[in-house]
Enzyme design. Structure first.
Site, PDB file in Angstrom:
ATOM      1  CE  LYS A  32      -3.846   5.136  -1.253  1.00  0.00           C
ATOM      2  NZ  LYS A  32      -4.901   5.335  -2.142  1.00  0.00           N
TER       3      LYS A  32
ATOM      4  CE1 TYR B 132      -4.143   1.748   1.010  1.00  0.00           C
ATOM      5  CE2 TYR B 132      -2.964   3.028   2.362  1.00  0.00           C
ATOM      6  CZ  TYR B 132      -4.026   2.873   1.710  1.00  0.00           C
ATOM      7  OH  TYR B 132      -5.181   3.658   1.953  1.00  0.00           O
TER       8      TYR B 132
HETATM    9  P1  NAP Z   1     -13.957   2.048   1.381  1.00  0.00           P
HETATM   10  O1  NAP Z   1     -14.923   2.485   1.965  1.00  0.00           O
HETATM   11  O2  NAP Z   1     -13.478   0.885   1.522  1.00  0.00           O
HETATM   12  O3  NAP Z   1     -14.391   2.313  -0.312  1.00  0.00           O
HETATM   13  C1  NAP Z   1     -13.593   1.848  -1.263  1.00  0.00           C
HETATM   14  C2  NAP Z   1     -14.315   2.319  -2.620  1.00  0.00           C
HETATM   15  O4  NAP Z   1     -13.408   1.784  -3.701  1.00  0.00           O
HETATM   16  C3  NAP Z   1     -15.648   1.706  -2.994  1.00  0.00           C
HETATM   17  O5  NAP Z   1     -16.334   2.508  -3.455  1.00  0.00           O
HETATM   18  C4  NAP Z   1     -15.208   0.493  -3.822  1.00  0.00           C
HETATM   19  O6  NAP Z   1     -16.261  -0.068  -4.541  1.00  0.00           O
HETATM   20  C5  NAP Z   1     -13.967   1.105  -4.477  1.00  0.00           C
HETATM   21  N1  NAP Z   1     -13.173  -0.041  -5.293  1.00  0.00           N
HETATM   22  C6  NAP Z   1     -12.415  -0.789  -4.439  1.00  0.00           C
HETATM   23  N2  NAP Z   1     -11.484  -1.409  -5.540  1.00  0.00           N
HETATM   24  C7  NAP Z   1     -11.855  -1.137  -6.882  1.00  0.00           C
HETATM   25  C8  NAP Z   1     -11.678  -1.533  -8.108  1.00  0.00           C
HETATM   26  N3  NAP Z   1     -10.912  -2.332  -8.467  1.00  0.00           N
HETATM   27  N4  NAP Z   1     -12.332  -0.656  -9.146  1.00  0.00           N
HETATM   28  C9  NAP Z   1     -13.229   0.329  -8.862  1.00  0.00           C
HETATM   29  N5  NAP Z   1     -13.565   0.587  -7.570  1.00  0.00           N
HETATM   30  C10 NAP Z   1     -13.040  -0.063  -6.666  1.00  0.00           C
HETATM   31  O7  NAP Z   1     -12.384   2.742   1.389  1.00  0.00           O
HETATM   32  P2  NAP Z   1     -12.122   4.272   1.621  1.00  0.00           P
HETATM   33  O8  NAP Z   1     -11.601   4.243   3.147  1.00  0.00           O
HETATM   34  O9  NAP Z   1     -13.049   5.359   1.290  1.00  0.00           O
HETATM   35  O10 NAP Z   1     -10.923   4.849   0.976  1.00  0.00           O
HETATM   36  C11 NAP Z   1     -11.006   5.460  -0.374  1.00  0.00           C
HETATM   37  C12 NAP Z   1      -9.336   5.836  -0.615  1.00  0.00           C
HETATM   38  O11 NAP Z   1      -8.795   6.530   0.482  1.00  0.00           O
HETATM   39  C13 NAP Z   1      -8.631   4.747  -0.999  1.00  0.00           C
HETATM   40  O12 NAP Z   1      -7.932   4.990  -1.894  1.00  0.00           O
HETATM   41  C14 NAP Z   1      -7.698   4.470   0.388  1.00  0.00           C
HETATM   42  O13 NAP Z   1      -6.718   3.942   0.061  1.00  0.00           O
HETATM   43  C15 NAP Z   1      -7.687   6.047   0.721  1.00  0.00           C
HETATM   44  N6  NAP Z   1      -7.504   6.271   2.035  1.00  0.00           N
HETATM   45  C16 NAP Z   1      -8.328   5.866   3.091  1.00  0.00           C
HETATM   46  C17 NAP Z   1      -8.167   6.145   4.443  1.00  0.00           C
HETATM   47  C18 NAP Z   1      -8.965   5.699   5.487  1.00  0.00           C
HETATM   48  O14 NAP Z   1      -8.266   5.775   6.660  1.00  0.00           O
HETATM   49  N7  NAP Z   1      -9.961   5.344   5.168  1.00  0.00           N
HETATM   50  C19 NAP Z   1      -6.808   6.689   4.794  1.00  0.00           C
HETATM   51  C20 NAP Z   1      -5.921   7.039   3.586  1.00  0.00           C
HETATM   52  C21 NAP Z   1      -6.194   6.800   2.368  1.00  0.00           C
HETATM   53  P3  NAP Z   1     -17.503  -1.053  -4.307  1.00  0.00           P
HETATM   54  O15 NAP Z   1     -18.276  -0.324  -3.414  1.00  0.00           O
HETATM   55  O16 NAP Z   1     -18.122  -1.396  -5.609  1.00  0.00           O
HETATM   56  O17 NAP Z   1     -16.646  -2.090  -3.688  1.00  0.00           O
END
Ligand code: NAP
Length: 242
Positions: A157, A153
């Site tokens: 990133k 990851y």
């Molecule tokens: P999440 O709630 O798990 O949502 C993930 C989203 O990505 C969902 O809409 C999912 O679609 C979609 N997705 C996953 N694999 C995919 C693929 N192969 N093609 C198209 N869509 C896909 O995650 P989140 O926390 O909102 O994270 C969003 C972003 O923020 C990510 O890039 C993550 O790395 C980053 N981030 C998150 C955090 C955190 O603490 N949450 C911190 C830093 C960065 P489906 O609904 O169809 O499965």
């Protein structure tokens, strides 16, 4: 008309971004890979507030699916273009490198970094031709400082952050900005199994961030007001990295 595309717009941070961009007047394309129900709910919420939204299903790790979906959309919207691209879709497959399976390495790199490449390459040319565009990618604190158990990851990133800085220089004269945001811990499905009580003690602000707080930052970077910000990585982490 200028559209916004949010990859992974069905849940979490992406859903909040899709709703905020719609409030700012963009018709929004909500990308998802499996949770059509969740994507439809985001569309319904946007429409209830008077906004416009369409679903666009594709796997960001599959270049053929990306081409088919985006070529189809472009062909059916000859007067429009995607002026705002938010690369947000993501997964975690944590584990120590010494025991990491091939699939956990490649899946994370394919979805985050190769997804950034394939979707952005497709949409950057229309933005450059129209002389207005915004690319905002959701990176992570993990891509800045590295986190144990997240070499895959962190690499993905960190790669997005470096690519953001390089691409920003390629398109700046065309009035296209390219930036990244780097959240710390945000309360979503991705972090729901983490122990918030222990982790919040490590965060100066004393809490996880919300998806809406990240969405506000992405919406600003996507706006006219942010025209002079490019090639930057904006951290949003409650003071975790200072
Ligand atoms: P999440 O709630 O798990 O949502 C993930 C989203 O990505 C969902 O809409 C999912 O679609 C979609 N997705 C996953 N694999 C995919 C693929 N192969 N093609 C198209 N869509 C896909 O995650 P989140 O926390 O909102 O994270 C969003 C972003 O923020 C990510 O890039 C993550 O790395 C980053 N981030 C998150 C955090 C955190 O603490 N949450 C911190 C830093 C960065 P489906 O609904 O169809 O499965």
């Amino acid at each position: 008309m200028k559209y916004a595309l949010v990859t992974g717009g069905s849940r979490g941070i992406g859903a909040a971004i899709a709703k905020e961009l719609a409030r700012n007047g963009y018709p929004v394309l909500i990308n998802f890979v499996s949770r059509e129900d969740a994507a439809l709910e985001v569309k319904r919420e946007i429409e209830a507030e008077g906004g416009k939204a369409e679903l666009l299903k594709f796997n960001v790790a599959d270049p053929k699916e990306i081409d088919a979906a985006l070529d189809g959309w472009i062909a059916s919207h000859p007067e429009d273009y995607i002026a705002v691209l938010v690369n947000n879709a993501g997964i975690r497959r944590d584990g120590l490198l010494m025991w990491m399976e091939d699939a956990d390495w490649y899946d994370v790199i394919n979805i985050h970094l190769n997804g950034f490449f394939h979707v952005t390459r497709k949409l950057i040319t229309p933005m450059a031709k129209k002389k207005w565009g915004r690319v905002v990618s959701v990176a992570s604190l993990s891509g800045i400082k590295g986190m144990p158990g997240q070499t895959n990851y962190s690499a993905a990133k960190g790669g997005i952050i470096a690519a953001t800085k390089a691409l920003a220089l390629e398109v700046a004269k065309r009035k296209v900005t390219v930036n990244a945001v780097a959240p710390g811990f945000v309360e979503t499905d991705m972090t729901k199994e983490l122990d918030q009580n222990t982790l919040r003690e490590t965060i100066p602000a004393g809490r996880f961030g919300t998806a809406e707080e990240v969405a506000d930052l992405v919406a600003f970077l996507s706006s006219d007001k942010a025209a002079y910000i490019t090639g930057q990585v904006i951290e949003i982490n409650g003071g975790l990295n200072t």
